[in-house]
Design a protein around this motif. Structure first.
Motif, PDB file in Angstrom:
ATOM      1  N   GLN A   1       0.813  -1.215   0.000  1.00 55.04           N
ATOM      2  CA  GLN A   1       0.000   0.000   0.000  1.00 55.04           C
ATOM      3  C   GLN A   1       0.849   1.269   0.000  1.00 55.04           C
ATOM      4  OE1 GLN A   1       0.192  -2.148   2.549  1.00 55.04           O
ATOM      5  NE2 GLN A   1       0.797  -0.973   4.333  1.00 55.04           N
ATOM      6  N   ASP A   2       2.104   1.190   0.421  1.00 56.54           N
ATOM      7  CA  ASP A   2       2.990   2.351   0.450  1.00 56.54           C
ATOM      8  C   ASP A   2       3.811   2.519  -0.826  1.00 56.54           C
ATOM      9  OD1 ASP A   2       2.154   2.841   3.050  1.00 56.54           O
ATOM     10  OD2 ASP A   2       3.803   1.682   3.928  1.00 56.54           O
ATOM     11  N   LEU A   3       3.728   1.543  -1.723  1.00 56.88           N
ATOM     12  CA  LEU A   3       4.571   1.552  -2.916  1.00 56.88           C
ATOM     13  C   LEU A   3       3.805   2.029  -4.138  1.00 56.88           C
ATOM     14  CD1 LEU A   3       6.383  -1.860  -2.391  1.00 56.88           C
ATOM     15  CD2 LEU A   3       7.236   0.421  -1.896  1.00 56.88           C
ATOM     16  N   PRO A   4       4.525   2.540  -5.124  1.00 58.14           N
ATOM     17  CA  PRO A   4       3.845   2.954  -6.351  1.00 58.14           C
ATOM     18  C   PRO A   4       3.298   1.749  -7.113  1.00 58.14           C
ATOM     19  CG  PRO A   4       6.226   3.132  -6.602  1.00 58.14           C
ATOM     20  CD  PRO A   4       5.964   2.778  -5.173  1.00 58.14           C
ATOM     21  N   ASP A   5       2.299   1.996  -7.917  1.00 55.72           N
ATOM     22  CA  ASP A   5       1.717   0.950  -8.745  1.00 55.72           C
ATOM     23  C   ASP A   5       2.733   0.521  -9.798  1.00 55.72           C
ATOM     24  OD1 ASP A   5      -0.525   0.615 -11.350  1.00 55.72           O
ATOM     25  OD2 ASP A   5      -0.689  -0.570  -9.510  1.00 55.72           O
ATOM     26  N   LEU A   6       2.714  -0.748 -10.157  1.00 51.33           N
ATOM     27  CA  LEU A   6       3.665  -1.253 -11.146  1.00 51.33           C
ATOM     28  C   LEU A   6       3.541  -0.554 -12.498  1.00 51.33           C
ATOM     29  CD1 LEU A   6       3.620  -5.082 -10.398  1.00 51.33           C
ATOM     30  CD2 LEU A   6       5.515  -3.511 -10.063  1.00 51.33           C
ATOM     31  N   SER A   7       2.370  -0.066 -12.811  1.00 54.17           N
ATOM     32  CA  SER A   7       2.176   0.610 -14.097  1.00 54.17           C
ATOM     33  C   SER A   7       2.822   1.996 -14.119  1.00 54.17           C
ATOM     34  CB  SER A   7       0.689   0.723 -14.422  1.00 54.17           C
ATOM     35  OG  SER A   7       0.039   1.497 -13.439  1.00 54.17           O
ATOM     36  N   SER A   8       3.195   2.524 -12.953  1.00 54.92           N
ATOM     37  CA  SER A   8       3.755   3.880 -12.896  1.00 54.92           C
ATOM     38  C   SER A   8       5.283   3.900 -12.772  1.00 54.92           C
ATOM     39  CB  SER A   8       3.132   4.646 -11.728  1.00 54.92           C
ATOM     40  OG  SER A   8       3.540   4.083 -10.505  1.00 54.92           O
ATOM     41  N   ILE A   9       5.905   2.730 -12.763  1.00 51.12           N
ATOM     42  CA  ILE A   9       7.371   2.689 -12.643  1.00 51.12           C
ATOM     43  C   ILE A   9       7.987   2.286 -13.977  1.00 51.12           C
ATOM     44  CG2 ILE A   9       7.288   2.167 -10.183  1.00 51.12           C
ATOM     45  CD1 ILE A   9       8.058  -0.734 -10.936  1.00 51.12           C
ATOM     46  N   ASP A  10       9.299   2.322 -14.037  1.00 51.60           N
ATOM     47  CA  ASP A  10      10.034   1.916 -15.222  1.00 51.60           C
ATOM     48  C   ASP A  10       9.638   0.488 -15.601  1.00 51.60           C
ATOM     49  OD1 ASP A  10      12.153   0.735 -16.815  1.00 51.60           O
ATOM     50  OD2 ASP A  10      13.357   2.484 -16.304  1.00 51.60           O
ATOM     51  N   LYS A  11       9.331   0.268 -16.863  1.00 57.01           N
ATOM     52  CA  LYS A  11       8.845  -1.040 -17.317  1.00 57.01           C
ATOM     53  C   LYS A  11       9.846  -2.154 -17.054  1.00 57.01           C
ATOM     54  CE  LYS A  11       5.578   0.305 -20.860  1.00 57.01           C
ATOM     55  NZ  LYS A  11       5.201   0.177 -22.266  1.00 57.01           N
ATOM     56  N   SER A  12      11.117  -1.877 -17.245  1.00 54.64           N
ATOM     57  CA  SER A  12      12.119  -2.927 -17.041  1.00 54.64           C
ATOM     58  C   SER A  12      12.135  -3.390 -15.584  1.00 54.64           C
ATOM     59  CB  SER A  12      13.506  -2.459 -17.465  1.00 54.64           C
ATOM     60  OG  SER A  12      13.963  -1.409 -16.643  1.00 54.64           O
ATOM     61  N   GLN A  13      11.943  -2.447 -14.655  1.00 51.65           N
ATOM     62  CA  GLN A  13      11.895  -2.818 -13.238  1.00 51.65           C
ATOM     63  C   GLN A  13      10.657  -3.647 -12.941  1.00 51.65           C
ATOM     64  OE1 GLN A  13      12.259   0.710 -10.829  1.00 51.65           O
ATOM     65  NE2 GLN A  13      14.071   1.413 -11.931  1.00 51.65           N
ATOM     66  N   ALA A  14       9.525  -3.245 -13.507  1.00 52.36           N
ATOM     67  CA  ALA A  14       8.276  -3.976 -13.285  1.00 52.36           C
ATOM     68  C   ALA A  14       8.354  -5.374 -13.877  1.00 52.36           C
ATOM     69  CB  ALA A  14       7.098  -3.208 -13.890  1.00 52.36           C
ATOM     70  N   ILE A  15       8.916  -5.490 -15.079  1.00 49.52           N
ATOM     71  CA  ILE A  15       9.008  -6.799 -15.743  1.00 49.52           C
ATOM     72  C   ILE A  15       9.897  -7.744 -14.955  1.00 49.52           C
ATOM     73  CG2 ILE A  15       9.897  -7.973 -17.797  1.00 49.52           C
ATOM     74  CD1 ILE A  15       8.977  -5.424 -19.379  1.00 49.52           C
ATOM     75  N   THR A  16      11.052  -7.252 -14.509  1.00 51.98           N
ATOM     76  CA  THR A  16      11.968  -8.089 -13.722  1.00 51.98           C
ATOM     77  C   THR A  16      11.294  -8.560 -12.444  1.00 51.98           C
ATOM     78  OG1 THR A  16      13.875  -6.898 -14.593  1.00 51.98           O
ATOM     79  CG2 THR A  16      14.218  -8.168 -12.582  1.00 51.98           C
ATOM     80  N   TYR A  17      10.656  -7.634 -11.726  1.00 48.30           N
ATOM     81  CA  TYR A  17       9.971  -8.011 -10.486  1.00 48.30           C
ATOM     82  C   TYR A  17       8.863  -9.026 -10.756  1.00 48.30           C
ATOM     83  CZ  TYR A  17       6.625  -8.066  -6.766  1.00 48.30           C
ATOM     84  OH  TYR A  17       5.747  -8.504  -5.813  1.00 48.30           O
ATOM     85  N   LEU A  18       8.029  -8.762 -11.749  1.00 44.89           N
ATOM     86  CA  LEU A  18       6.907  -9.661 -12.044  1.00 44.89           C
ATOM     87  C   LEU A  18       7.386 -11.054 -12.446  1.00 44.89           C
ATOM     88  CD1 LEU A  18       4.585  -7.175 -13.920  1.00 44.89           C
ATOM     89  CD2 LEU A  18       4.045  -8.352 -11.766  1.00 44.89           C
ATOM     90  N   TYR A  19       8.463 -11.117 -13.204  1.00 42.42           N
ATOM     91  CA  TYR A  19       8.993 -12.423 -13.619  1.00 42.42           C
ATOM     92  C   TYR A  19       9.407 -13.253 -12.400  1.00 42.42           C
ATOM     93  CZ  TYR A  19      12.135 -15.980 -15.343  1.00 42.42           C
ATOM     94  OH  TYR A  19      12.750 -17.179 -15.577  1.00 42.42           O
ATOM     95  N   TYR A  20      10.221 -12.666 -11.524  1.00 43.63           N
ATOM     96  CA  TYR A  20      10.697 -13.420 -10.363  1.00 43.63           C
ATOM     97  C   TYR A  20       9.579 -13.664  -9.352  1.00 43.63           C
ATOM     98  CZ  TYR A  20      15.367 -13.245 -12.172  1.00 43.63           C
ATOM     99  OH  TYR A  20      16.476 -13.412 -12.972  1.00 43.63           O
ATOM    100  N   SER A  21       8.669 -12.725  -9.225  1.00 44.46           N
ATOM    101  CA  SER A  21       7.522 -12.914  -8.342  1.00 44.46           C
ATOM    102  C   SER A  21       6.644 -14.060  -8.865  1.00 44.46           C
ATOM    103  CB  SER A  21       6.713 -11.622  -8.259  1.00 44.46           C
ATOM    104  OG  SER A  21       5.632 -11.761  -7.395  1.00 44.46           O
TER     105      SER A  21
END
Length: 172
Positions: free
Chosen positions: A122-142
């Motif tokens: 709840q304290d973090l930015p939405d994945l759609s609002s951050i750098d795509k490469s960071q979101a993709i890396t996180y989503l892959y490992y998650s």
């Protein structure tokens, strides 16, 4: 260098994060090369160990500890102004740590990182609002963590979202 920059960054806004990111990438590269060197040259390590200079622990593990401090620095940023907050970079450091933990085949540490991130969601930015490469890396490992836990539906959704964020030109 990253340890010192982390200490310096405690009193700064998000302008310092770009430096943390560059140094983190370099640290990972050098840690991998150092581990490869030690593996290929065990006599160097054994001679240093006999002198009592150091105990051998993977350089990548040491790097992960330092990177975790950068993660905590960004995660615990209390700056309310979103454009000055370091929280926007949390996903970069999580992605790098998860990549290291998967490389080291330490799924328990990876799961712990995921739990911490979920608890602070709840304290973090939405994945759609951050750098795509960071979101993709996180989503892959998650997604890989969810898959390892047998939660295939969640894994599928995370992998699908990561794939949708990819550019059509991204072959890798």
């Amino acid at each position: 260098m990253l340890k010192n920059l982390n200490r310096f960054a405690e009193q700064k806004t998000n302008w310092i994060v770009k430096s943390l990111i560059v140094i983190t990438k370099n640290l990972i590269t050098y840690a991998i090369k150092a581990d490869e060197y030690i593996e290929k040259n065990p006599t160097v390590y054994l001679s240093r160990k006999n002198l009592g200079d150091f105990e051998h622990e993977s350089c990548l593990i040491k790097a992960a500890r330092t990177i975790h401090n950068s993660f905590k620095l960004c995660l615990n940023d209390r700056n309310e102004e979103i454009y000055q907050s370091r929280r926007n970079s949390v996903y970069f450091f999580v992605g790098q740590e998860l990549k290291i933990y998967f490389n080291l085949q330490n799924r328990d540490l990876a799961k712990n990182m995921e739990k911490v991130l979920i608890s602070k969601q709840q304290d973090l930015p939405d994945l759609s609002s951050i750098d795509k490469s960071q979101a993709i890396t996180y989503l892959y490992y998650s997604g890989a963590i969810a898959c390892g836990e047998g939660d295939f539906k969640t894994a599928y959704l995370k992998f699908k979202y990561a794939f949708q964020l990819c550019s059509k030109n991204d072959l890798k």
